[in-house]
Design a protein around this motif. Structure first.
Motif, PDB file in Angstrom:
ATOM      1  N   TYR A   2      -5.161  20.382  48.171  1.00 43.14           N
ATOM      2  CA  TYR A   2      -4.662  18.896  48.288  1.00 43.14           C
ATOM      3  C   TYR A   2      -4.787  18.530  49.929  1.00 43.14           C
ATOM      4  CZ  TYR A   2      -4.060  18.662  43.539  1.00 43.14           C
ATOM      5  OH  TYR A   2      -4.025  18.598  41.893  1.00 43.14           O
ATOM      6  N   LYS A   3      -4.557  19.244  50.781  1.00 42.71           N
ATOM      7  CA  LYS A   3      -4.790  18.679  52.063  1.00 42.71           C
ATOM      8  C   LYS A   3      -6.312  18.316  52.523  1.00 42.71           C
ATOM      9  CE  LYS A   3      -1.226  21.800  54.127  1.00 42.71           C
ATOM     10  NZ  LYS A   3      -0.791  22.874  55.165  1.00 42.71           N
ATOM     11  N   GLN A   4      -7.287  19.140  51.787  1.00 42.98           N
ATOM     12  CA  GLN A   4      -8.620  18.709  51.937  1.00 42.98           C
ATOM     13  C   GLN A   4      -8.846  17.459  51.134  1.00 42.98           C
ATOM     14  OE1 GLN A   4     -11.556  20.441  53.067  1.00 42.98           O
ATOM     15  NE2 GLN A   4     -10.235  22.044  54.226  1.00 42.98           N
ATOM     16  N   SER A   5      -8.269  17.452  50.078  1.00 43.83           N
ATOM     17  CA  SER A   5      -8.484  15.991  49.339  1.00 43.83           C
ATOM     18  C   SER A   5      -7.903  14.847  50.042  1.00 43.83           C
ATOM     19  CB  SER A   5      -7.888  16.136  48.012  1.00 43.83           C
ATOM     20  OG  SER A   5      -6.485  16.015  47.974  1.00 43.83           O
ATOM     21  N   GLU A   6      -6.906  15.097  50.909  1.00 45.96           N
ATOM     22  CA  GLU A   6      -6.167  14.030  51.732  1.00 45.96           C
ATOM     23  C   GLU A   6      -7.319  13.669  52.719  1.00 45.96           C
ATOM     24  OE1 GLU A   6      -3.685  12.272  51.695  1.00 45.96           O
ATOM     25  OE2 GLU A   6      -1.937  13.359  50.566  1.00 45.96           O
ATOM     26  N   SER A   7      -7.533  14.696  53.640  1.00 44.26           N
ATOM     27  CA  SER A   7      -8.693  14.298  54.662  1.00 44.26           C
ATOM     28  C   SER A   7      -9.914  13.707  54.291  1.00 44.26           C
ATOM     29  CB  SER A   7      -8.747  15.444  55.513  1.00 44.26           C
ATOM     30  OG  SER A   7      -9.344  16.796  54.856  1.00 44.26           O
ATOM     31  N   GLN A   8     -10.673  14.299  53.087  1.00 41.20           N
ATOM     32  CA  GLN A   8     -11.902  13.957  52.688  1.00 41.20           C
ATOM     33  C   GLN A   8     -11.916  12.825  51.555  1.00 41.20           C
ATOM     34  OE1 GLN A   8     -14.042  17.417  51.242  1.00 41.20           O
ATOM     35  NE2 GLN A   8     -13.222  18.907  52.907  1.00 41.20           N
ATOM     36  N   ARG A   9     -10.937  12.305  51.220  1.00 41.24           N
ATOM     37  CA  ARG A   9     -10.397  11.332  50.350  1.00 41.24           C
ATOM     38  C   ARG A   9     -11.501  11.341  49.002  1.00 41.24           C
ATOM     39  NH1 ARG A   9      -7.266   7.818  52.276  1.00 41.24           N
ATOM     40  NH2 ARG A   9      -8.182   6.154  50.953  1.00 41.24           N
ATOM     41  N   PHE A  10     -11.072  12.383  48.217  1.00 38.65           N
ATOM     42  CA  PHE A  10     -11.801  12.575  46.934  1.00 38.65           C
ATOM     43  C   PHE A  10     -10.473  12.613  45.773  1.00 38.65           C
ATOM     44  CE2 PHE A  10     -11.881  17.054  48.575  1.00 38.65           C
ATOM     45  CZ  PHE A  10     -11.290  17.545  47.535  1.00 38.65           C
ATOM     46  N   ARG A  11     -10.671  12.310  44.650  1.00 37.37           N
ATOM     47  CA  ARG A  11      -9.998  12.121  43.473  1.00 37.37           C
ATOM     48  C   ARG A  11      -9.277  13.666  43.243  1.00 37.37           C
ATOM     49  NH1 ARG A  11     -12.545   7.587  41.682  1.00 37.37           N
ATOM     50  NH2 ARG A  11     -11.325   5.747  41.826  1.00 37.37           N
ATOM     51  N   LEU A  12      -8.083  13.719  42.836  1.00 35.33           N
ATOM     52  CA  LEU A  12      -7.612  14.973  42.140  1.00 35.33           C
ATOM     53  C   LEU A  12      -6.719  14.538  41.327  1.00 35.33           C
ATOM     54  CD1 LEU A  12      -7.317  17.749  45.046  1.00 35.33           C
ATOM     55  CD2 LEU A  12      -9.084  17.720  43.182  1.00 35.33           C
ATOM     56  N   PRO A  13      -6.371  15.389  40.215  1.00 32.71           N
ATOM     57  CA  PRO A  13      -5.366  15.078  39.336  1.00 32.71           C
ATOM     58  C   PRO A  13      -3.930  15.249  40.282  1.00 32.71           C
ATOM     59  CG  PRO A  13      -6.572  16.611  38.263  1.00 32.71           C
ATOM     60  CD  PRO A  13      -7.097  16.506  39.693  1.00 32.71           C
ATOM     61  N   ARG A  14      -2.517  14.737  39.665  1.00 35.36           N
ATOM     62  CA  ARG A  14      -1.473  14.853  40.680  1.00 35.36           C
ATOM     63  C   ARG A  14      -1.093  16.293  41.141  1.00 35.36           C
ATOM     64  NH1 ARG A  14       2.472  11.579  42.237  1.00 35.36           N
ATOM     65  NH2 ARG A  14       1.669   9.769  41.012  1.00 35.36           N
ATOM     66  N   LYS A  15      -0.830  16.875  42.286  1.00 39.15           N
ATOM     67  CA  LYS A  15      -0.700  18.217  42.296  1.00 39.15           C
ATOM     68  C   LYS A  15       0.570  18.862  41.739  1.00 39.15           C
ATOM     69  CE  LYS A  15       1.139  19.058  46.505  1.00 39.15           C
ATOM     70  NZ  LYS A  15       1.325  19.469  47.999  1.00 39.15           N
ATOM     71  N   GLU A  16       1.615  17.858  41.564  1.00 36.77           N
ATOM     72  CA  GLU A  16       2.654  18.500  40.660  1.00 36.77           C
ATOM     73  C   GLU A  16       2.297  18.811  38.970  1.00 36.77           C
ATOM     74  OE1 GLU A  16       2.729  15.714  42.378  1.00 36.77           O
ATOM     75  OE2 GLU A  16       3.965  16.538  44.290  1.00 36.77           O
ATOM     76  N   VAL A  17       1.409  18.069  38.627  1.00 35.92           N
ATOM     77  CA  VAL A  17       0.987  18.476  37.352  1.00 35.92           C
ATOM     78  C   VAL A  17       0.191  19.642  37.332  1.00 35.92           C
ATOM     79  CG1 VAL A  17      -0.711  17.639  35.196  1.00 35.92           C
ATOM     80  CG2 VAL A  17       0.782  15.824  36.441  1.00 35.92           C
ATOM     81  N   MET A  18      -0.579  19.908  38.236  1.00 42.84           N
ATOM     82  CA  MET A  18      -1.416  21.173  38.227  1.00 42.84           C
ATOM     83  C   MET A  18      -0.356  22.423  38.484  1.00 42.84           C
ATOM     84  SD  MET A  18      -4.073  19.736  37.257  1.00 42.84           S
ATOM     85  CE  MET A  18      -5.194  21.050  37.186  1.00 42.84           C
ATOM     86  N   LYS A  19       0.446  22.208  39.289  1.00 45.70           N
ATOM     87  CA  LYS A  19       1.289  23.062  39.695  1.00 45.70           C
ATOM     88  C   LYS A  19       2.273  23.670  38.508  1.00 45.70           C
ATOM     89  CE  LYS A  19       3.101  23.662  43.888  1.00 45.70           C
ATOM     90  NZ  LYS A  19       3.892  23.417  45.167  1.00 45.70           N
ATOM     91  N   MET A  20       2.676  22.606  37.870  1.00 45.41           N
ATOM     92  CA  MET A  20       3.463  22.934  36.693  1.00 45.41           C
ATOM     93  C   MET A  20       2.833  23.661  35.568  1.00 45.41           C
ATOM     94  SD  MET A  20       5.804  19.891  34.449  1.00 45.41           S
ATOM     95  CE  MET A  20       6.537  19.310  36.126  1.00 45.41           C
ATOM     96  N   ALA A  21       1.604  23.445  35.536  1.00 44.96           N
ATOM     97  CA  ALA A  21       0.942  24.078  34.818  1.00 44.96           C
ATOM     98  C   ALA A  21       0.401  25.327  35.009  1.00 44.96           C
ATOM     99  CB  ALA A  21      -0.735  23.223  34.268  1.00 44.96           C
ATOM    100  N   GLY A  22       0.724  25.706  36.212  1.00 44.85           N
ATOM    101  CA  GLY A  22       0.350  27.156  36.756  1.00 44.85           C
ATOM    102  C   GLY A  22      -0.589  27.327  37.477  1.00 44.85           C
ATOM    103  N   TYR A  23      -1.393  26.239  37.870  1.00 46.20           N
ATOM    104  CA  TYR A  23      -2.688  26.686  38.622  1.00 46.20           C
ATOM    105  C   TYR A  23      -2.165  26.722  40.221  1.00 46.20           C
ATOM    106  CZ  TYR A  23      -4.892  25.212  34.441  1.00 46.20           C
ATOM    107  OH  TYR A  23      -5.121  25.194  32.918  1.00 46.20           O
ATOM    108  N   SER A  24      -2.726  27.760  40.737  1.00 47.35           N
ATOM    109  CA  SER A  24      -2.090  27.996  42.140  1.00 47.35           C
ATOM    110  C   SER A  24      -3.450  28.143  43.173  1.00 47.35           C
ATOM    111  CB  SER A  24      -1.453  29.189  42.382  1.00 47.35           C
ATOM    112  OG  SER A  24      -2.411  30.469  41.789  1.00 47.35           O
ATOM    113  N   HIS A  25      -4.722  28.159  42.735  1.00 49.52           N
ATOM    114  CA  HIS A  25      -5.833  28.338  43.563  1.00 49.52           C
ATOM    115  C   HIS A  25      -6.928  27.596  42.968  1.00 49.52           C
ATOM    116  CE1 HIS A  25      -3.196  31.757  44.703  1.00 49.52           C
ATOM    117  NE2 HIS A  25      -4.020  31.869  45.754  1.00 49.52           N
TER     118      HIS A  25
END
Length: 396
Positions: A124-147
């Protein structure tokens, strides 16, 4: 070498094989029962993503590298017609645990892939700097995705590229005949040999995909069903609240670059029911499935609900975005792709017969390398009395 070749099949492998032969100044006849843009064809309906997927053949890395090099070159040539049909986008593969980098990540193609194996925080730091879309981080972390894997990949606008290739074949001085809407389905390979001889061809390339199950009586070839919903890309509405994108750029979400998202682990995806989103040309393709042996021709209601959930998880506001079409297709799955000279038929008929089918879900990832091997097989077999099997030379 072969002087005139009958290519049967107008999917991506068949069309590219015809082009490869034309470039080598070998005359070509191209026939197919269905047009490349017929809704039933996998090449047309595919997401067009470059990433090896369900193609376990040992030659996949080499084929995919050759294809990646060409697609990367085309995407950089925006002034050429073909260059406008290939787009470079960031791709993200989410996982619940750290995964070893795949073999294809080390492709010696400069730094075009820019492959990274990241924690979700670094992603998500990469997405901030490179400005590309990602699902909300909280949604992905809550689902258990860590990498996640992050890399730059190539996306082909598949319908337009198929037409571009077909038009190149039609326009070539080395093309003798093109009929990609014969509406005739052959029942065995011997019928294709008769067709080749009647046309004066001394080479035949069988690129019929799943049709080879009947043509070649190949029980190892099985359809792997895929399903997609297509959203209009230009007017796609990204949900910025419940399942939106990273908060610091929500106000300028239209300035973000589209990205490819793929997940093959629970809860959003699995190996047989992956969750993915692929921006391709005018659409955003959301899927999907990889169901070997499933012959259902429509999208089941339960599957539709799951794809809609996938779209929402990836950030598409499904109530406000326009779903313009849907697609169901059957990939030609085989444990290893059949790319070889049929020695028995070739010896009996005097026509060099090359079989080229079974690339699973990687047609647009391997097509350049596969087509090159098809042409090499014809040339080597005719010149030396031996055949090239794509790995080494085997003498007859």
């Amino acid at each position: 070498m072969a002087t005139k070749v009958l290519v049967v099949g107008s999917g991506v492998v068949g069309l590219r094989t015809a082009i490869e032969l034309i470039h080598r100044r070998i005359r070509v006849h191209l026939i197919s029962p269905r047009h490349p843009l017929h809704p039933s064809t996998c090449s047309m309906g595919a997401g067009g993503l470059w990433m090896p997927f369900h193609c376990t053949d040992s030659r996949t890395d080499r084929w995919s590298l050759e294809t990646l090099n060409e697609l990367t070159r085309l995407s950089s040539e925006k002034s050429s017609p073909a260059g406008k049909l290939v787009e470079t986008l960031p791709a993200v593969v989410f996982s619940r645990n750290s995964q070893s980098a795949p073999s294809w990540s080390a492709h010696a193609s400069g730094k075009s892939l820019d492959f990274k194996n990241l924690s979700i925080e670094d992603l998500y730091k990469q997405s901030e700097s490179q400005r590309f879309r990602l699902p909300r981080k909280e949604v992905m972390k809550m689902a258990g995705y860590s990498h996640a894997w992050l890399f730059q990949t190539q996306i082909v606008d598949t319908p337009k590229m198929l037409m571009h290739m077909l038009n190149e074949i039609i326009a070539s001085e080395y093309t003798d005949h093109v009929d990609v809407e014969t509406d005739e389905y052959y029942t065995n390979i011997e019928e294709l040999l008769i067709e080749a001889k009647e046309r004066g061809c001394d080479g035949l390339v069988n690129c019929t995909g799943l049709g080879s199950k009947l043509l070649c009586n190949d029980a190892s070839l099985i359809g792997a069903r895929g399903i997609l919903l297509h959203y209009d890309r230009a007017s796609c509405v990204w949900n910025q609240k419940e399942r939106g994108f990273i908060s610091s750029v929500e106000a300028k979400t239209n300035l973000l670059q589209d990205s490819v998202i793929t997940i093959s682990e629970p809860p959003f995806g699995s190996e047989t029911m992956p969750c993915y989103m692929i921006p391709r040309g005018d659409i955003v393709a959301v899927g999907g499935s990889y169901l070997v042996g499933d012959e259902e021709k429509g999208i089941r209601s339960s599957e539709r609900r799951r794809i809609l959930e996938n779209a929402q998880n990836m950030g598409i506001d499904t109530k406000k975005s326009m779903c313009v079409s849907e697609w169901v297709g059957f990939r030609p799955y085989r444990s290893a792709m059949r790319l070889e000279v049929d020695e028995k038929l070739s010896s009996l008929s005097g026509v060099t017969v090359v079989h080229s089918y079974g690339c699973g879900g990687s047609g647009w990832t391997v097509f350049v390398g596969v087509a090159s091997d098809n042409a090499n097989l014809l040339e080597t077999r005719m010149e030396t009395g031996s055949h090239f099997d794509g790995r080494n030379e085997v003498h007859c």
